[in-house]
Design a protein around this motif. Structure first.
Motif, PDB file in Angstrom:
ATOM      1  N   ALA A 235       0.817  -1.215   0.000  1.00 27.02           N
ATOM      2  CA  ALA A 235       0.000   0.000   0.000  1.00 27.02           C
ATOM      3  C   ALA A 235       0.851   1.267   0.000  1.00 27.02           C
ATOM      4  O   ALA A 235       0.381   2.337  -0.394  1.00 27.02           O
ATOM      5  CB  ALA A 235      -0.925   0.000   1.218  1.00 27.02           C
ATOM      6  N   GLU A 260      -3.699  -6.369  -5.300  1.00 22.54           N
ATOM      7  CA  GLU A 260      -3.251  -5.096  -5.894  1.00 22.54           C
ATOM      8  C   GLU A 260      -3.212  -5.196  -7.422  1.00 22.54           C
ATOM      9  O   GLU A 260      -3.550  -4.243  -8.131  1.00 22.54           O
ATOM     10  CB  GLU A 260      -1.866  -4.725  -5.364  1.00 22.54           C
ATOM     11  N   ARG A 265      -3.484  -1.385  -9.900  1.00 19.65           N
ATOM     12  CA  ARG A 265      -2.689  -0.298  -9.330  1.00 19.65           C
ATOM     13  C   ARG A 265      -1.191  -0.551  -9.498  1.00 19.65           C
ATOM     14  O   ARG A 265      -0.401   0.374  -9.668  1.00 19.65           O
ATOM     15  CB  ARG A 265      -3.026  -0.112  -7.845  1.00 19.65           C
TER      16      ARG A 265
END
Length: 337
Positions: A235, A260, A265
């Motif tokens: 993150a 993810e 992302r």
């Protein structure tokens, strides 16, 4: 006396195919010369059970060898050295082996350049959005979609977080520096002076992740490095960053990474997996921003021959009573995958 009448003193438990990959004709000849210097013969077998072992002083191993437990060691009363053509010795190293004072050496150093080159290949592929474009074209979903592809970037000036100054990590650092990257090094065993000598800026894991465009993991397998890159760490990465893993899946939380990647992302290029072979239904096979290879980063012809040469050099040094360069101790086992 010919080899047929001599008991083997050097036994290679290596398949015929792998033996040809590891050992040049010249190095194979050197093994025979070493065996003769020890008063016996050299033999290659597919399994330990296929050889006469009563006078074997050196056993050369490869992948697939079983544990050298008490029963196996009982068949090797004169064993003094195991020389492993791979890197990790965990599949066969036992307490009994070390208790008996048998030396163990390995050829992991021969893999560093090969794996570093694949890590560099992965790095360039992620920076240039090769997985997204390749997978889109393969799927027949159009010619060019800039929004779906993401921003393409050069390695020149790219911030690359290198997690671990291992042999491979150092080889990778050398390659990316030569191409103009800005390496960020994370390794608690390295001080600022050594990091500077490696051409990298030393920093904490969190700081490196916050700045990185690419993260390449090259850390050892230790209890404290399990899922070193987990959900929290992922993150921290900026949108569009990429993960390169040619080391061990142990280091990255695969499930968290898949989440993810599903969101688009992050991107990833991976050679090592929690389950090998990679399951046919693994999400990693179908996600657009993912490049996967079947744990073959160390599989170059040059690398294989380097590994074989390291083994021959170690075997020759042992026979001549010289110190070995790649011995693995019982204590070092914990840092091997």
């Amino acid at each position: 006396m010919n080899d047929v009448m001599r008991a083997p003193t050097v036994v290679a438990v290596v398949s015929e195919e792998l033996f040809a990959e590891f050992f040049s004709d010249a190095d194979a000849t050197r093994l025979r010369v070493v065996a003769e210097s020890l008063g016996g013969a050299f033999v290659r077998v597919d399994d330990l059970a296929d050889a006469e072992l009563s006078e074997a002083r050196i056993v050369i191993t490869s992948w697939g060898i079983g544990p050298f437990d008490e029963a196996v060691l009982a068949t090797l009363p004169t064993l003094e050295l195991i020389a492993h053509t791979g890197a990790t010795i965990k599949p066969f190293a036992t307490d009994e082996l070390f208790d008996q004072g048998i030396l163990v050496t390995q050829a992991g150093a021969g893999m560093a350049r090969s794996v570093a080159e694949v890590s560099l290949t992965f790095t360039l592929a992620l920076l240039h959005r090769v997985p997204e474009m390749h997978n889109a074209l393969r799927a027949g979903s159009g010619w060019y979609d800039a929004a779906a592809t993401g921003v393409q970037r050069e390695i020149l000036g790219a911030r690359v977080a290198v997690i671990g100054a291992s042999r491979t990590g150092r080889a990778y650092l050398e390659l990316i520096r030569a191409l103009g990257a800005e390496p960020l090094l994370v390794d608690p065993t390295v001080d600022a002076r050594e990091s500077k000598a490696l051409g990298a800026e030393l920093m904490s894991l969190d700081d490196a992740l916050r700045r990185a465009e690419i993260v390449a993991v090259h850390a050892p397998t230790l209890p404290e490095t399990h899922h070193l890159i987990g959900r929290r760490e992922l993150a921290l990465l900026p949108d569009g960053a990429g993960i390169v893993n040619t080391a061990r899946s142990w280091l990255v939380d695969e499930a968290a990474l898949i989440d993810e990647l599903r969101d688009g992302r992050l991107s990833a290029a991976i050679d090592v997996f929690d389950e090998e072979p990679l399951a046919a239904d693994s999400p990693l096979r179908g996600l657009p921003g993912v490049l996967v290879t079947p744990h073959r980063a160390a599989g170059t012809s040059q690398g294989r021959l380097r590994q074989g040469r390291i083994i021959v050099d170690e075997v020759a040094a042992f026979a001549a009573g010289r110190p070995l360069s790649h011995v693995v101790s019982r204590d070092q086992l914990s840092s091997m995958a």
